[in-house]
Design a protein around this motif. Structure first.
Motif, PDB file in Angstrom:
ATOM      1  N   MET A   1      44.338  44.145  45.897  1.00 55.22           N
ATOM      2  CA  MET A   1      45.702  44.048  45.378  1.00 55.22           C
ATOM      3  C   MET A   1      45.880  44.917  44.143  1.00 55.22           C
ATOM      4  SD  MET A   1      47.024  40.135  45.703  1.00 55.22           S
ATOM      5  CE  MET A   1      45.392  39.459  45.413  1.00 55.22           C
ATOM      6  N   SER A   2      45.276  44.485  43.035  1.00 54.96           N
ATOM      7  CA  SER A   2      45.488  45.205  41.788  1.00 54.96           C
ATOM      8  C   SER A   2      44.207  45.134  40.969  1.00 54.96           C
ATOM      9  CB  SER A   2      46.622  44.544  41.004  1.00 54.96           C
ATOM     10  OG  SER A   2      46.224  43.214  40.673  1.00 54.96           O
ATOM     11  N   ARG A   3      44.193  45.879  39.889  1.00 50.67           N
ATOM     12  CA  ARG A   3      43.050  45.822  38.968  1.00 50.67           C
ATOM     13  C   ARG A   3      42.846  44.389  38.447  1.00 50.67           C
ATOM     14  NH1 ARG A   3      40.124  49.309  40.251  1.00 50.67           N
ATOM     15  NH2 ARG A   3      40.485  51.483  39.791  1.00 50.67           N
ATOM     16  N   ARG A   4      43.983  43.726  38.221  1.00 51.98           N
ATOM     17  CA  ARG A   4      43.902  42.345  37.723  1.00 51.98           C
ATOM     18  C   ARG A   4      43.149  41.473  38.722  1.00 51.98           C
ATOM     19  NH1 ARG A   4      49.590  40.118  36.630  1.00 51.98           N
ATOM     20  NH2 ARG A   4      49.474  39.196  38.691  1.00 51.98           N
ATOM     21  N   SER A   5      43.450  41.672  39.995  1.00 51.65           N
ATOM     22  CA  SER A   5      42.755  40.904  41.025  1.00 51.65           C
ATOM     23  C   SER A   5      41.283  41.291  41.094  1.00 51.65           C
ATOM     24  CB  SER A   5      43.405  41.133  42.384  1.00 51.65           C
ATOM     25  OG  SER A   5      44.742  40.760  42.330  1.00 51.65           O
ATOM     26  N   ASP A   6      41.019  42.570  40.853  1.00 57.14           N
ATOM     27  CA  ASP A   6      39.615  43.008  40.867  1.00 57.14           C
ATOM     28  C   ASP A   6      38.836  42.325  39.751  1.00 57.14           C
ATOM     29  OD1 ASP A   6      40.224  44.649  42.980  1.00 57.14           O
ATOM     30  OD2 ASP A   6      40.484  46.442  41.745  1.00 57.14           O
ATOM     31  N   VAL A   7      39.476  42.212  38.577  1.00 57.16           N
ATOM     32  CA  VAL A   7      38.813  41.521  37.459  1.00 57.16           C
ATOM     33  C   VAL A   7      38.547  40.075  37.854  1.00 57.16           C
ATOM     34  CG1 VAL A   7      39.138  40.661  35.091  1.00 57.16           C
ATOM     35  CG2 VAL A   7      39.803  43.009  35.665  1.00 57.16           C
ATOM     36  N   LEU A   8      39.540  39.454  38.459  1.00 56.31           N
ATOM     37  CA  LEU A   8      39.394  38.057  38.875  1.00 56.31           C
ATOM     38  C   LEU A   8      38.268  37.912  39.899  1.00 56.31           C
ATOM     39  CD1 LEU A   8      40.384  35.151  38.838  1.00 56.31           C
ATOM     40  CD2 LEU A   8      42.124  35.788  40.519  1.00 56.31           C
ATOM     41  N   LYS A  37      43.111  43.427  28.606  1.00 60.77           N
ATOM     42  CA  LYS A  37      44.529  43.248  28.980  1.00 60.77           C
ATOM     43  C   LYS A  37      44.647  42.432  30.276  1.00 60.77           C
ATOM     44  CE  LYS A  37      47.220  46.199  30.957  1.00 60.77           C
ATOM     45  NZ  LYS A  37      47.485  47.521  31.453  1.00 60.77           N
ATOM     46  N   HIS A  38      43.801  42.757  31.244  1.00 55.78           N
ATOM     47  CA  HIS A  38      43.856  42.019  32.518  1.00 55.78           C
ATOM     48  C   HIS A  38      43.425  40.559  32.335  1.00 55.78           C
ATOM     49  CE1 HIS A  38      44.972  45.503  34.713  1.00 55.78           C
ATOM     50  NE2 HIS A  38      43.838  46.156  34.484  1.00 55.78           N
ATOM     51  N   VAL A  39      42.445  40.350  31.484  1.00 54.97           N
ATOM     52  CA  VAL A  39      41.997  38.971  31.221  1.00 54.97           C
ATOM     53  C   VAL A  39      43.148  38.189  30.567  1.00 54.97           C
ATOM     54  CG1 VAL A  39      40.458  37.547  29.801  1.00 54.97           C
ATOM     55  CG2 VAL A  39      39.527  39.482  31.106  1.00 54.97           C
ATOM     56  N   ALA A  40      43.854  38.832  29.655  1.00 55.67           N
ATOM     57  CA  ALA A  40      44.992  38.161  28.997  1.00 55.67           C
ATOM     58  C   ALA A  40      46.063  37.817  30.030  1.00 55.67           C
ATOM     59  CB  ALA A  40      45.560  39.076  27.901  1.00 55.67           C
ATOM     60  N   ALA A  41      46.304  38.735  30.981  1.00 54.77           N
ATOM     61  CA  ALA A  41      47.322  38.485  32.007  1.00 54.77           C
ATOM     62  C   ALA A  41      46.896  37.319  32.891  1.00 54.77           C
ATOM     63  CB  ALA A  41      47.530  39.744  32.846  1.00 54.77           C
ATOM     64  N   LEU A  42      45.629  37.248  33.211  1.00 53.07           N
ATOM     65  CA  LEU A  42      45.137  36.134  34.038  1.00 53.07           C
ATOM     66  C   LEU A  42      45.275  34.812  33.289  1.00 53.07           C
ATOM     67  CD1 LEU A  42      41.966  37.830  35.589  1.00 53.07           C
ATOM     68  CD2 LEU A  42      43.986  37.036  36.849  1.00 53.07           C
ATOM     69  N   ARG A  43      44.968  34.840  31.993  1.00 53.20           N
ATOM     70  CA  ARG A  43      45.128  33.604  31.192  1.00 53.20           C
ATOM     71  C   ARG A  43      46.585  33.171  31.188  1.00 53.20           C
ATOM     72  NH1 ARG A  43      41.150  35.676  26.495  1.00 53.20           N
ATOM     73  NH2 ARG A  43      39.229  34.621  27.169  1.00 53.20           N
ATOM     74  N   ALA A  44      47.493  34.155  31.133  1.00 56.65           N
ATOM     75  CA  ALA A  44      48.932  33.820  31.127  1.00 56.65           C
ATOM     76  C   ALA A  44      49.342  33.161  32.441  1.00 56.65           C
ATOM     77  CB  ALA A  44      49.764  35.082  30.876  1.00 56.65           C
ATOM     78  N   LEU A  45      48.623  33.456  33.519  1.00 58.48           N
ATOM     79  CA  LEU A  45      48.916  32.833  34.821  1.00 58.48           C
ATOM     80  C   LEU A  45      48.323  31.429  34.923  1.00 58.48           C
ATOM     81  CD1 LEU A  45      48.305  35.774  37.337  1.00 58.48           C
ATOM     82  CD2 LEU A  45      50.488  34.643  36.845  1.00 58.48           C
TER      83      LEU A  45
END
Ligand code: BT5
Length: 342
Positions: A1-8, A37-45
């Motif tokens: 999906m996205s880099r954010r998903s890759d981090v997850l 930045k991606h970790v922060a976005a995941l925390r926001a979710l």
């Protein structure tokens, strides 16, 4: 999906171990600042991610939300190829239509945990509080517009199939409402789980299909499904919830319900693609809560479109009503049970 998903995904793989920001940055070929930045976005979710100096990041818990990050890994059917959405939107149908117009492929899914402008049919509102799931899918069936008439019914069968996985005995109210049968009406208690007999029947899920076509060629079709899983901000009048059908104290996770519903819809659509509505009709009729009932069908303006005893549905998904003048087929409207005193 996205880099954010890759981090997850990397955090999930590392499980209790944790993974350093540097390792994540190397693996994903991004900067450490981007990882942060991606970790922060995941925390926001709603993801709980510990960040311990020296030990790196560690995933502690995932949110119980029907969002792409949680649903996509659980979906099995290969029909679903792209997952969009997030915690809140106006209407997933509107978002899916924007994506469809922009060329999103068939099998695109839009998910939300709540909607502030959820829509029902004919301009009605769909209450979309926390505790439900709201999803819309983009399809591009290679059929003529007339062949699309039964699609809402096909989708509704899929929703019931998905909910069956949790032992929920849902029924269909023509054209495309999914209802929770009351304890007495439900035949065959799946898994033999005790039911909450205190809850009467009610509407568990609704389906809204919208299409775009040029002359007879279908460009795209968006099917939206709202499912009441548990009462978040209080019970909606006339609604039933998945948790009503579960034993006291048993709960379900919203991403699991979303994935099961998507897989159920995909299976039902596959049967329809292969064999037309004929391939789904028996299932639809078996799940119908109206067969043999005495009903009246009215259009949006309240005009009676037909009345009689429900026989079933025809090859176009029309409701077949037997009355004194023979059997008539009704293509649209809202069904109410006929008052025997009237
Ligand atoms: C439907 O309309 O049942 C279609 C609902 C589709 C909702 C999904 S959510 C994802 C996607 N995005 C959207 O914006 N929509 C789709 P209809 O048959 O017209 O029923 C609407 C009626 O159901 C309302 O007028 C209320 O009486 C009732 N209702 C509203 N919210 C409800 C809820 N959460 N549960 C049960 N009944 C509800």
């Amino acid at each position: 999906m996205s880099r954010r998903s890759d981090v997850l995904e990397a955090l999930r793989e590392a499980a209790g171990e944790g993974v350093s920001g540097e390792a994540l940055a190397t693996r994903l070929e991004v900067s450490r600042a981007a990882v942060a930045k991606h970790v922060a976005a995941l925390r926001a979710l709603g993801y709980e991610i510990a960040g311990v100096a020296g030990a790196g990041y560690r995933l502690l818990s995932a949110p119980d939300l029907p969002i792409p990050e949680e649903v996509a890994p659980l979906v099995e059917d290969l029909l679903w190829v792209r997952f969009e959405g997030g915690i809140e939107t106006g209407s997933t149908n509107d978002d899916a239509k924007v994506l469809a117009r922009a060329g999103a492929p068939a099998g695109t899914v839009v998910l939300a945990a709540r909607q502030y402008a959820g829509r029902g049919r004919l301009g009605r509102t769909w209450e979309s509080a926390d505790g439900g799931l709201y999803l819309s899918v983009v399809l591009r069936p290679e059929v003529g517009v007339v062949d699309l008439a039964p699609v809402p019914l096909v989708v509704s069968v899929g929703v019931v199939r998905g909910l069956e996985r949790f032992g929920v005995d849902a029924r269909l109210k023509w054209p495309n409402d999914v209802w929770l049968a009351s304890g007495e009406e439900a035949h065959g208690t799946a898994r033999g789980s005790p039911r909450d007999a205190g809850r009467g029947p009610g509407k568990l899920a609704g389906i809204l299909v919208e299409i775009s076509a040029e002359s007879d060629r279908v460009d795209w079709l968006v099917a939206g499904v709202g499912v009441n899983v548990r009462p978040g901000g209080g019970r909606v009048a006339g609604a039933a919830y998945v948790t009503d059908a579960l034993a006291a104290g048993v709960d379900v996770r919203l991403p699991a319900v979303a994935a099961a519903v998507l897989d159920g819809i995909a299976a039902s659509l596959a049967a329809w693609s292969a064999g037309g509505f004929e391939a789904v009709r028996d299932d639809y009729e078996r799940l119908s809560m109206l067969i043999g009932a005495d009903v009246v069908v009215r259009d949006a303006g309240g005009v009676v479109r037909g009345s009689g005893t429900v026989q079933g549905v025809d090859a176009f998904g029309r409701l077949l009503l037997a009355g004194p003048a023979g059997t008539v087929a009704v293509s649209a409207g809202d069904v109410t049970l006929r008052d025997p005193e009237a």
